[in-house]
Scaffold this motif. Sequence first.
Motif, mmCIF file in Angstrom:
data_model
loop_
_atom_site.group_PDB
_atom_site.id
_atom_site.type_symbol
_atom_site.label_atom_id
_atom_site.label_comp_id
_atom_site.label_asym_id
_atom_site.label_seq_id
_atom_site.Cartn_x
_atom_site.Cartn_y
_atom_site.Cartn_z
ATOM 1 N N ASN A 72 26.439 -44.206 -58.786
ATOM 2 C CA ASN A 72 25.745 -45.492 -58.683
ATOM 3 C C ASN A 72 24.219 -45.329 -58.669
ATOM 4 O OD1 ASN A 72 26.306 -48.282 -58.621
ATOM 5 N ND2 ASN A 72 25.655 -48.381 -56.483
ATOM 6 N N CYS A 73 23.753 -44.119 -58.871
ATOM 7 C CA CYS A 73 22.298 -43.898 -58.952
ATOM 8 C C CYS A 73 21.786 -44.468 -60.269
ATOM 9 C CB CYS A 73 21.997 -42.404 -58.871
ATOM 10 S SG CYS A 73 20.237 -42.012 -59.077
ATOM 11 N N ILE A 74 20.610 -45.061 -60.223
ATOM 12 C CA ILE A 74 20.037 -45.699 -61.411
ATOM 13 C C ILE A 74 19.837 -44.694 -62.548
ATOM 14 C CG2 ILE A 74 17.613 -45.397 -60.712
ATOM 15 C CD1 ILE A 74 19.081 -48.598 -62.310
ATOM 16 N N ARG B 55 17.092 -33.060 -53.487
ATOM 17 C CA ARG B 55 17.303 -34.456 -53.111
ATOM 18 C C ARG B 55 16.812 -35.352 -54.235
ATOM 19 N NH1 ARG B 55 14.838 -37.945 -48.124
ATOM 20 N NH2 ARG B 55 16.821 -38.864 -47.569
ATOM 21 N N TYR C 162 15.318 -40.747 -56.718
ATOM 22 C CA TYR C 162 15.648 -42.162 -56.903
ATOM 23 C C TYR C 162 16.581 -42.679 -55.805
ATOM 24 C CZ TYR C 162 13.266 -41.858 -61.328
ATOM 25 O OH TYR C 162 12.292 -41.694 -62.275
ATOM 26 N N CYS C 163 17.725 -42.027 -55.618
ATOM 27 C CA CYS C 163 18.702 -42.585 -54.665
ATOM 28 C C CYS C 163 18.790 -41.784 -53.376
ATOM 29 C CB CYS C 163 20.080 -42.687 -55.317
ATOM 30 S SG CYS C 163 20.873 -41.089 -55.576
ATOM 31 N N SER C 164 18.037 -40.683 -53.272
ATOM 32 C CA SER C 164 17.973 -39.846 -52.062
ATOM 33 C C SER C 164 19.211 -38.989 -51.820
ATOM 34 C CB SER C 164 17.709 -40.696 -50.795
ATOM 35 O OG SER C 164 16.472 -41.333 -50.900
ATOM 36 N N VAL D 238 21.556 -36.039 -51.429
ATOM 37 C CA VAL D 238 21.230 -34.639 -51.159
ATOM 38 C C VAL D 238 22.328 -33.750 -51.728
ATOM 39 C CG1 VAL D 238 20.876 -32.913 -49.343
ATOM 40 C CG2 VAL D 238 19.971 -35.234 -49.049
ATOM 41 N N HIS E 111 19.159 -55.022 -56.808
ATOM 42 C CA HIS E 111 19.907 -54.411 -57.908
ATOM 43 C C HIS E 111 21.108 -53.647 -57.337
ATOM 44 C CE1 HIS E 111 20.640 -51.975 -61.525
ATOM 45 N NE2 HIS E 111 19.908 -52.859 -62.176
ATOM 46 N N PRO E 112 22.205 -53.593 -58.059
ATOM 47 C CA PRO E 112 23.377 -52.896 -57.517
ATOM 48 C C PRO E 112 23.279 -51.369 -57.527
ATOM 49 C CG PRO E 112 23.883 -53.815 -59.684
ATOM 50 C CD PRO E 112 22.530 -54.326 -59.295
ATOM 51 N N SER E 113 22.295 -50.804 -58.233
ATOM 52 C CA SER E 113 22.204 -49.340 -58.306
ATOM 53 C C SER E 113 21.175 -48.789 -57.322
ATOM 54 C CB SER E 113 21.791 -48.891 -59.711
ATOM 55 O OG SER E 113 22.793 -49.207 -60.642
ATOM 56 N N GLU E 114 21.529 -47.713 -56.643
ATOM 57 C CA GLU E 114 20.586 -47.045 -55.759
ATOM 58 C C GLU E 114 19.442 -46.449 -56.593
ATOM 59 O OE1 GLU E 114 24.059 -47.669 -54.513
ATOM 60 O OE2 GLU E 114 24.321 -45.500 -54.259
ATOM 61 N N GLY E 115 18.229 -46.619 -56.101
ATOM 62 C CA GLY E 115 17.070 -46.075 -56.804
ATOM 63 C C GLY E 115 16.470 -47.034 -57.814
ATOM 64 N N ALA E 116 17.053 -48.230 -57.965
ATOM 65 C CA ALA E 116 16.562 -49.172 -58.979
ATOM 66 C C ALA E 116 15.109 -49.566 -58.712
ATOM 67 C CB ALA E 116 17.452 -50.411 -59.014
ATOM 68 N N THR F 129 12.827 -47.889 -57.090
ATOM 69 C CA THR F 129 11.959 -46.735 -57.355
ATOM 70 C C THR F 129 11.644 -46.660 -58.834
ATOM 71 O OG1 THR F 129 12.967 -45.530 -55.529
ATOM 72 C CG2 THR F 129 11.776 -44.218 -57.148
ATOM 73 N N LEU F 130 12.681 -46.822 -59.643
ATOM 74 C CA LEU F 130 12.491 -46.792 -61.095
ATOM 75 C C LEU F 130 11.586 -47.935 -61.544
ATOM 76 C CD1 LEU F 130 14.985 -46.050 -63.881
ATOM 77 C CD2 LEU F 130 13.842 -48.260 -63.918
ATOM 78 N N GLY G 257 21.776 -51.391 -54.170
ATOM 79 C CA GLY G 257 23.121 -50.861 -53.945
ATOM 80 C C GLY G 257 23.350 -50.561 -52.476
ATOM 81 N N ALA G 258 23.851 -49.363 -52.213
ATOM 82 C CA ALA G 258 24.056 -48.940 -50.829
ATOM 83 C C ALA G 258 22.863 -48.140 -50.324
ATOM 84 C CB ALA G 258 25.314 -48.088 -50.736
ATOM 85 N N ARG H 202 24.808 -38.529 -46.060
ATOM 86 C CA ARG H 202 24.038 -37.296 -45.921
ATOM 87 C C ARG H 202 22.538 -37.543 -46.070
ATOM 88 N NH1 ARG H 202 25.437 -32.553 -50.176
ATOM 89 N NH2 ARG H 202 27.195 -31.872 -48.948
ATOM 90 N N SER H 203 22.166 -38.470 -46.956
ATOM 91 C CA SER H 203 20.735 -38.693 -47.215
ATOM 92 C C SER H 203 20.034 -39.263 -45.984
ATOM 93 C CB SER H 203 20.546 -39.628 -48.409
ATOM 94 O OG SER H 203 21.171 -40.871 -48.175
ATOM 95 N N VAL H 204 20.696 -40.164 -45.262
ATOM 96 C CA VAL H 204 20.075 -40.746 -44.062
ATOM 97 C C VAL H 204 20.059 -39.719 -42.934
ATOM 98 C CG1 VAL H 204 20.189 -42.600 -42.361
ATOM 99 C CG2 VAL H 204 20.798 -43.057 -44.743
ATOM 100 N N PHE I 219 19.737 -36.678 -43.313
ATOM 101 C CA PHE I 219 18.649 -35.773 -43.659
ATOM 102 C C PHE I 219 17.333 -36.299 -43.083
ATOM 103 C CE2 PHE I 219 15.235 -34.279 -46.347
ATOM 104 C CZ PHE I 219 15.515 -32.938 -46.502
ATOM 105 N N ASP I 220 17.063 -37.589 -43.325
ATOM 106 C CA ASP I 220 15.808 -38.175 -42.828
ATOM 107 C C ASP I 220 15.748 -38.134 -41.299
ATOM 108 O OD1 ASP I 220 14.659 -38.787 -45.276
ATOM 109 O OD2 ASP I 220 15.731 -40.693 -45.419
#
Lengths: 152, 313
Positions: A113-115, A134, A137-139, A141, B104-109, B111-112, B127-128, B191-193, B195-196
């Motif tokens: 689901n990453c852009i 990492r 865009y979607c973080s 890892v 947007h439904p996609s993660e990172g949208a 940022t792009l 997204g999530a 995992r990404s959260v 990590f932060d």
Amino acid sequence: MSDHELRVSKIRDGTVIDHVEGGQALNVLAILGIDGSEGLGVSVGMNVPSDRLGRKDLVKVEGRELSQSEVDVLSLIAPEATINIIREFEVVEKNRVTRPDRVVGVLSCPNRNCITNADEPVDTRFEVVADGVRCDYCSTVLRSDIADHIDV
Amino acid sequence: MRQDHLITATQLSRDDIEAVLDRAREVAADPEAYAGRHAGTMLALCFFEPSTRTRMSFDSAAQRLGIDTIDMGDVDSSSVSKGESLADTVRVIEGYADSIVLRHPSEGAATLAAEFVDVPVINAGDGAGQHPSQTLLDLHTIRENHGLDDLTVGIMGDLKYGRTVHSLATALTNFDARQHFISPESLRLPRSVRFDLHETGAQVREHDDLEAVLPELDVLYVTRIQKERFPDENEYHRVAGEYRIDADTLDAAPDDLTVMHPLPRVDEIAPDVDDTEHARYFEQAHNGIPVRMALLDTLLENAEADEGMEVDR
């Protein structure tokens, strides 16, 4: 057997990737995009005894020198690797890989689901972190499974 | 706050957060002082996913600042349905508007999108992934009720797919906050959260149920178990209905516990909680107006300052 005794013959021109962690040689070939169809001469040594690593893999590629982006990604799966550039049977360059701050366009993001998986006009971009990478865009890892997402 | 965009909570420092929340307080105290402040500018509302609260909240906040809004409408009736890339969509819209709010439904949208335009982009949920403007209004609500330090916060429900949770957990690391995450095993933080949180040395504990930790909490932030985020519907049905609170549940809570929810709720907070002193979720939703006014005001001010900067030659 020491690191200096090789089980395969010397190459004339190309690259020898030495001190690859045992079991990663095929991933090294995947990073280089080598599957045999391109006609390059390739020699692979797997689980060869090594003074430094105990066991190591070794890859020799005839007629090809590695790009910096390929070396960058190699560093993620083979942080101890040495890159030897061979010309006329002689080692003309010998470098250790170094971890870059980022790798661009060489890994696919495992998050479907990453852009970056949506046909947008961008390269994937991963920040290199302590024990993995990492997605910028979607973080997401990636750690031990980096080699599964090589996309070069 | 010297930002051009608001994309994730990771970009927010304590100073950034306090600057926006201070301004939100000023807006709430005297909205007339901000009326028409950005007249003649245009905000594009680009919602690639359904939204009621966030879309209307941004629209209302913008109009109160004198900003006109344009809305791309439903995705089904837009050029997106013809296969246009997000990068192209935002580049076109950049020519129509002075700022863009993007869901947007996609993660990172987001940022792009921010990489392709020069106007401010606000991530209204990807997204999530993240939902940082929601986090600012969540923090405003917490600050108005408890302050933001020496705080114990419980966050319960869908922690895996809940973008409001991801942003809030990250933003709280700027403060002296102990965080308790309460969820089923299958919906724990991604995992990404983690990590932060690990990177900042946050004080974090995870729990399977609310009971043990409830008496310690200043804030209980409840989220919906989101059916649409589950790849496997069977998994959704296994956990749906758990992690529900009602007025009886809150008998064990401190008197000044604040119960929050990003809304919409389904059945995770029973209606009888609405009548208790704990319920703050409607107040929280209403806080979206002054906070988003403060955010838009800040980002547009930054953008105007950039335009006025002299370039060394």
